[in-house]
Design an enzyme around this catalytic site. Structure first.
Site, PDB file in Angstrom:
ATOM      1  N   ASP A 144      15.420 -36.625  11.404  1.00 42.04           N
ATOM      2  CA  ASP A 144      16.758 -36.933  10.921  1.00 42.04           C
ATOM      3  C   ASP A 144      16.717 -38.127   9.971  1.00 42.04           C
ATOM      4  OD1 ASP A 144      17.649 -34.988  12.648  1.00 42.04           O
ATOM      5  OD2 ASP A 144      18.411 -36.398  14.151  1.00 42.04           O
ATOM      6  N   VAL A 145      17.715 -38.195   9.093  1.00 42.14           N
ATOM      7  CA  VAL A 145      17.848 -39.350   8.192  1.00 42.14           C
ATOM      8  C   VAL A 145      17.878 -40.648   9.007  1.00 42.14           C
ATOM      9  CG1 VAL A 145      19.406 -40.516   6.580  1.00 42.14           C
ATOM     10  CG2 VAL A 145      19.010 -38.055   6.371  1.00 42.14           C
TER      11      VAL A 145
END
Length: 313
Positions: A144-145
């Site tokens: 994930d970012v």
């Protein structure tokens, strides 16, 4: 601006916008944000009855409002850009292993305009496998970012095929550390709960009966007054899997406001994202056939938050 680089649009100002400022009317009439409208005005791309409009001008019913809207770029196009904070942990003919910082996506996607791992590697001159969708070439795993840590990208086609199958067949050792609220009971266990998209949300996930098979193993490393540090092994690799599973146990990752974390605790720890880090990655090297393992240390924000938790009494 050339016609090929912009979309020319024009509308007559309706009675309902009489007296409104141009930026307000522009936003309402063309369905754009106020900030976007202000940018278009400052760039001289808006006209009122043939004259360049100013943000403070007022609208009159029946006047012609014209705007040149710059053509949107391809959101999946790779933007070659060096990204501060990406560290190379290993590099050879077939793979490159990196330590991904928070705030960086692995590859371009719809709705994301920030930096990417793929863009960084291209800008740094790395050769990447051409297998996979154009924006995801060489990518066999994703973080994930808002999740930092170790990940592998393939440079060669054979490496891509071998590691893609290894991930699919669950032959990769993926180890995370997560600081979660409270104390899971039992202190070690397995969460076997299917995950699918949350109702009425395109970006959030939830445990649901019709979701995809998802298995997470966890073990408590440290138990403190407000939170526990867990070591987590992923058997499957669903989007947001750890975050969703821990939230389902009522022990969300500290700082993960999307999945129910306490905002007061997050603020006290100065955390602006979930406390979740991909600390270790182990797999059989696609060329040598030997087991290799790579590790990443906690980044500064997570290390600082953990120390505050340890010091709390």
């Amino acid at each position: 601006m050339s016609a090929s680089a912009a979309e020319e649009r024009a509308l007559l100002v309706p009675d309902g916008l009489a007296g409104e400022r141009v930026d307000v009317g522009l936003a309402r009439m063309f369905g754009i944000s106020r900030s976007k409208a202000a940018d278009l005005l400052s760039e001289g791309l808006v006209q009122l009855d043939g004259s360049t409009a100013m943000k403070s001008d007022r609208l009159l019913p029946g006047t012609l409002l014209e705007v040149s809207l710059p053509a949107a770029g391809d959101p999946l196009e790779i933007n070659a850009e060096l990204v501060e904070g990406i560290r190379i942990l290993h590099d050879d003919e077939s793979i490159v292993v990196i330590d991904k910082p928070v705030g960086v996506a692995v590859h371009p996607s719809m709705g994301w305009t920030g930096p990417t791992v793929v863009g960084h590697l291209v800008a740094a001159g790395y050769r990447i496998a051409t297998s996979g969708a154009p924006e995801r070439q060489g990518i066999v795993q994703r973080l994930d970012v808002g999740t930092s840590g170790v990940m592998v990208i393939c440079k060669g086609e054979r490496a891509y095929s071998v590691l893609k199958n290894a991930f699919r067949n669950r032959e990769i050792d993926k180890t995370y550390h997560a600081l979660v609220q409270g104390h899971p009971d039992p202190l070690a266990g397995t969460i076997d709960a299917p995950i699918g998209r949350a109702p009425k949300s395109d970006w959030k996930f939830a445990v649901r009966e019709d979701g995809k098979h998802s298995v997470t193993h966890y073990e408590t490393l440290e138990a403190h007054r407000f939170a526990s540090l867990l070591e987590i092994q992923l058997e499957t690799g669903r989007t947001h899997q750890i975050r969703v599973h821990m939230a389902a146990l009522k022990h969300p990752c500290v700082g993960d406001l999307t999945y129910g974390a306490d905002p007061t605790l997050a603020k006290r720890l100065k955390l602006e994202r979930q406390w979740l880090h991909a600390i270790r990655l182990g797999f059989t090297h696609p060329d040598s056939g030997e087991h290799v393992e790579y590790e990443s240390t906690y980044p500064a924000d997570l290390a600082s938050a953990l120390e505050k938790i340890r010091d709390a009494h």
